[in-house]
Design a protein around this motif. Structure first.
Motif, short mmCIF file in Angstrom:
data_model
loop_
_atom_site.label_atom_id
_atom_site.label_comp_id
_atom_site.label_asym_id
_atom_site.label_seq_id
_atom_site.Cartn_x
_atom_site.Cartn_y
_atom_site.Cartn_z
N ASP A 157 34.48 45.28 35.19
CA ASP A 157 34.87 44.54 36.37
C ASP A 157 34.00 45.08 37.52
O ASP A 157 34.20 46.21 37.98
CB ASP A 157 36.37 44.77 36.64
CG ASP A 157 36.87 44.08 37.90
OD1 ASP A 157 36.06 43.83 38.81
OD2 ASP A 157 38.09 43.83 37.99
N SER A 194 32.74 39.16 41.29
CA SER A 194 33.55 38.21 42.05
C SER A 194 32.83 37.84 43.34
O SER A 194 32.25 38.69 44.00
CB SER A 194 34.90 38.83 42.40
OG SER A 194 35.52 38.08 43.44
N GLY A 222 34.66 32.37 43.79
CA GLY A 222 33.58 32.26 42.81
C GLY A 222 33.38 33.55 42.06
O GLY A 222 34.04 34.56 42.35
N THR A 259 43.13 49.63 40.55
CA THR A 259 42.31 48.43 40.69
C THR A 259 43.18 47.30 41.22
O THR A 259 44.39 47.45 41.38
CB THR A 259 41.66 48.04 39.35
OG1 THR A 259 40.87 46.85 39.53
CG2 THR A 259 42.69 47.77 38.26
N PHE A 260 42.56 46.15 41.45
CA PHE A 260 43.25 44.95 41.89
C PHE A 260 44.01 44.35 40.69
O PHE A 260 43.61 44.52 39.54
CB PHE A 260 42.21 43.97 42.43
CG PHE A 260 42.77 42.71 42.98
CD1 PHE A 260 43.69 42.72 44.02
CD2 PHE A 260 42.39 41.48 42.45
CE1 PHE A 260 44.20 41.54 44.53
CE2 PHE A 260 42.90 40.29 42.95
CZ PHE A 260 43.81 40.32 43.98
N LYS A 316 34.55 39.57 49.39
CA LYS A 316 33.53 40.40 48.75
C LYS A 316 32.21 40.35 49.53
O LYS A 316 31.98 39.41 50.29
CB LYS A 316 33.29 39.93 47.30
CG LYS A 316 34.57 39.82 46.46
CD LYS A 316 35.31 41.14 46.32
CE LYS A 316 36.24 41.20 45.14
NZ LYS A 316 37.63 40.77 45.38
N ASN A 330 35.95 31.41 39.87
CA ASN A 330 36.39 32.67 40.48
C ASN A 330 36.21 33.80 39.48
O ASN A 330 35.99 33.55 38.29
CB ASN A 330 37.83 32.58 41.02
CG ASN A 330 38.85 32.34 39.95
OD1 ASN A 330 39.02 33.15 39.03
ND2 ASN A 330 39.53 31.21 40.02
N GLY A 331 36.32 35.02 39.95
CA GLY A 331 36.07 36.17 39.09
C GLY A 331 37.14 36.35 38.02
O GLY A 331 36.85 36.78 36.90
N THR A 332 38.37 36.01 38.37
CA THR A 332 39.48 36.19 37.43
C THR A 332 39.31 35.33 36.18
O THR A 332 39.44 35.82 35.05
CB THR A 332 40.83 35.86 38.14
OG1 THR A 332 40.93 36.68 39.29
CG2 THR A 332 42.01 36.09 37.23
N ALA A 365 44.14 41.59 39.31
CA ALA A 365 43.44 40.70 38.38
C ALA A 365 42.97 41.43 37.12
O ALA A 365 42.94 40.84 36.04
CB ALA A 365 42.24 40.06 39.08
N ALA A 382 33.61 43.51 40.45
CA ALA A 382 33.96 42.70 41.63
C ALA A 382 33.52 43.37 42.93
O ALA A 382 33.21 42.70 43.90
CB ALA A 382 35.46 42.43 41.65
N HIS A 383 33.47 44.72 42.92
CA HIS A 383 33.09 45.45 44.13
C HIS A 383 31.63 45.88 44.12
O HIS A 383 31.21 46.58 45.03
CB HIS A 383 33.93 46.74 44.26
CG HIS A 383 35.40 46.49 44.40
ND1 HIS A 383 36.33 47.50 44.36
CD2 HIS A 383 36.10 45.35 44.55
CE1 HIS A 383 37.53 46.99 44.50
NE2 HIS A 383 37.43 45.68 44.61
C1 LIG Z 1 38.49 40.49 43.85
C2 LIG Z 1 38.72 41.22 42.59
C3 LIG Z 1 38.93 40.55 41.37
C4 LIG Z 1 39.19 39.09 41.28
O1 LIG Z 1 38.19 38.28 41.66
P1 LIG Z 1 38.50 36.80 42.17
O2 LIG Z 1 37.14 36.23 42.33
O3 LIG Z 1 39.26 36.91 43.46
O4 LIG Z 1 39.28 36.11 41.11
C5 LIG Z 1 39.00 41.31 40.21
N1 LIG Z 1 38.90 42.66 40.24
C6 LIG Z 1 38.74 43.32 41.39
C7 LIG Z 1 38.63 44.82 41.35
C8 LIG Z 1 38.68 42.63 42.60
O5 LIG Z 1 38.56 43.32 43.75
#
Ligand SMILES: *Cc1c(COP(=O)(O)O)cnc(C)c1O
Length: 379
Positions: A164, A188, A200, A92-93, A193, A66-68, A95, A166-167
Motif C-alpha cells: 500500500d 492512491s 483515483g 494504517t488507514f 494525497k 480509487n485506491g481502495t 482501507a 497510498a502515501h
Molecule cells: C488514502 C489511503 C488509502 C485509500 O485510498 P483511496 O484512494 O482513498 O481509496 C489506502 N491506504 C492508505 C494508507 C491511505 O492513506
C-alpha cells in the motif's frame, strides 16, 4: 529566532488539495463534453496511465477509480487461497485491512518498527502460520517498508507481497520506483494525497502476465462482448478524474519542493525541543512529503492528546494519524483475541504521533504559531 503565536481566523487542516487553475480545468472539461466520451478507458485515461508508468518508474501501471478498489483487485488478482491469512500493519488507514476482508481473507496484524513505523519484519515472521498467503506492507507517511527483508521472508515462506503506497507517490529507493517492489503496489490519488485526481489510484507491477488479469477485473471481468470470465468489479477511472490528474501531474514536483522547505523549517525548530522526535527517511530513499508526523515522547511535559487540544485552541487542526489502530476497530475485535502478537510499538506510537499541517501554501505565520506552541509547552 522568535516564534509569534497568533490564533488563525480560519481552521488550518493537515492538508489542502493540490488544484490546477480553474480555467485550465474548464478547458479540459469542455473538450470531454465535446468528445462525448466520459469514461471506459478514454483518451485522458490512457494518457495519464502512460505518463504515470514513466513517473513511477515501473514497467506496468493500471489506473483505478480509487485506491481502495485498486487494492481489492490487487489481492484478487494474486489468487490467494480462500480464507487464507494476510499479514499487515495495524498502523494504517482503514482501507488497508478492509481490502483484505472484502476478499474473504483474514487480516493478521503484525507490530511496527519504532523508527520508521512500517511493519516489523521479525513480527511478520512470528505471525506466519500454515494459513498465511501474503504480506501487505504499508509505506506509511511515505517511509519505505524494509522491502529487501520482506522479499526474503516471502521467498522463504512462499508468500505473495502487496504494498500500500497510498502515501508514497514518486518515492524512490536507491533510484528505483517504490512501485517496483513486491508483486503489486497500490497508489492512491485521493484529494488528500500529494498527487490527486479527486478520487483515483493505480496498481503497478513488474509481471507482464498480470496486465490482462487486472484489466479484466477492473472492468467487471468482461473479456469481450459475449464473454465474462471473472467476478470483476467496476474500477474504471473516468475522464474528468483523469483530466484533473493530468493537470496536477504538472504541479506535484513544485508542490514537493515547497513542502521540502516547510519540512526544513519544522525540523530545524523541533530538533531543539527535547521530547519531540522527528522520524527520518532512510538515506537511500526519497520522500513523498505526504505527511509531517512528529512523535511526542514521554519526556515532553504534556501528552500528545493535550498538545492536540492546545493546538486546536489556536485553530490548528492536527490529526492523530493513526489512532485508533486498525486492530482496535470494532470490526476486527474478535480477530484480535486470536492474535498473540503484542503490537507494543504500535500501541505506544498510536498515543504519541501527531501529523501537522503540511502543504505547499501553508503560511509562514501559521508555521511560526505551530512551532511557538510546541516551544511554549516544552518548558
Ligand atoms: C488514502 C489511503 C488509502 C485509500 O485510498 P483511496 O484512494 O482513498 O481509496 C489506502 N491506504 C492508505 C494508507 C491511505 O492513506
Amino acid at each position: 529566532m522568535k516564534y509569534n503565536i497568533k490564533k488563525s481566523n480560519v481552521p488550518i487542516y493537515v492538508t489542502r488539495p493540490l488544484l490546477p487553475k480553474i480555467e485550465d480545468f474548464e478547458k479540459e472539461v469542455r473538450a470531454i463534453f465535446h468528445s462525448q466520451w466520459l469514461t471506459n478507458m478514454g483518451k485522458k485515461h490512457n494518457t495519464l496511465e502512460k505518463k504515470l508508468t514513466k513517473i513511477l518508474k515501473t514497467p506496468h501501471s493500471l489506473l483505478f477509480n480509487n485506491g481502495t478498489i485498486g487494492l481489492m483487485v490487487a489481492l484478487k488478482a494474486l489468487n490467494l487461497p480462500e480464507k487464507s491469512e494476510v499479514i499487515t500493519s495495524p498502523f494504517t488507514f482503514a482501507a488497508t485491512p478492509h481490502c483484505i476482508s472484502w476478499n474473504g481473507l483474514t487480516p493478521v496484524f503484525a507490530d511496527i518498527e519504532a523508527d520508521t513505523m512500517t511493519i516489523d519484519t521479525a513480527s511478520i515472521v512470528r505471525c506466519i502460520t500454515p494459513k498465511t498467503s501474503a504480506i501487505l506492507g504499508v509505506h506509511i507517511y511515505g517511509f519505505p517498508c524494509h522491502v529487501d527483508q520482506i522479499s526474503r521472508i516471502a521467498f522463504d515462506y512462499n508468500l505473495k507481497v502487496v504494498y500500500d503506497a497510498a502515501h508514497a507517490f514518486s518515492t524512490e529507493i536507491d533510484g528505483k520506483g517504490i512501485g517496483t517492489f513486491g508483486n503489486i503496489t497500490m497508489f492512491s490519488f485521493h484529494a488528500t494525497k500529494l498527487f490527486n485526481s479527486i478520487e483515483g489510484g493505480c496498481l503497478t507491477f513488474n509481471d507482464a502476465s498480470l496486465v490482462k488479469t487486472i484489466r479484466n477485473l477492473r472492468n467487471f471481468g468482461i473479456q469481450s462482448e459475449e464473454m465474462v470470465d471473472e467476478v470483476g468489479i467496476n474500477g474504471k477511472m473516468n475522464e474528468i478524474q483523469a483530466a484533473l490528474g493530468l493537470l496536477n501531474l504538472k504541479k506535484f514536483e513544485k508542490e514537493k519542493k515547497k513542502r521540502a522547505s516547510i519540512k526544513n523549517m519544522y525540523t530545524q525548530a523541533f530538533s531543539e525541543i527535547s521530547g519531540i522526535r522527528i522520524p527520518e527517511m532512510p538515506s537511500n530513499a526519497t520522500s513523498s512529503y505526504q505527511y509531517y508526523p512528529v512523535i511526542i515522547e514521554d519526556n515532553y511535559p504534556i501528552s500528545r492528546d493535550e498538545l492536540y487540544l492546545k493546538l486546536k485552541k489556536y485553530n490548528i487542526m492536527t490529526r492523530k494519524y493513526f489512532y485508533p489502530l486498525c486492530s482496535d476497530y470494532a470490526c476486527y475485535g474478535e480477530h484480535n483475541l486470536r492474535n498473540n502478537e503484542k503490537l507494543s510499538n504500535a500501541n505506544k506510537l498510536k498515543n504519541q504521533v501527531l501529523c501537522l499541517p503540511f502543504y505547499g501554501d501553508l503560511e509562514k505565520s501559521v508555521i511560526n504559531t505551530i512551532i511557538g506552541i510546541f516551544i511554549k509547552f516544552s518548558q
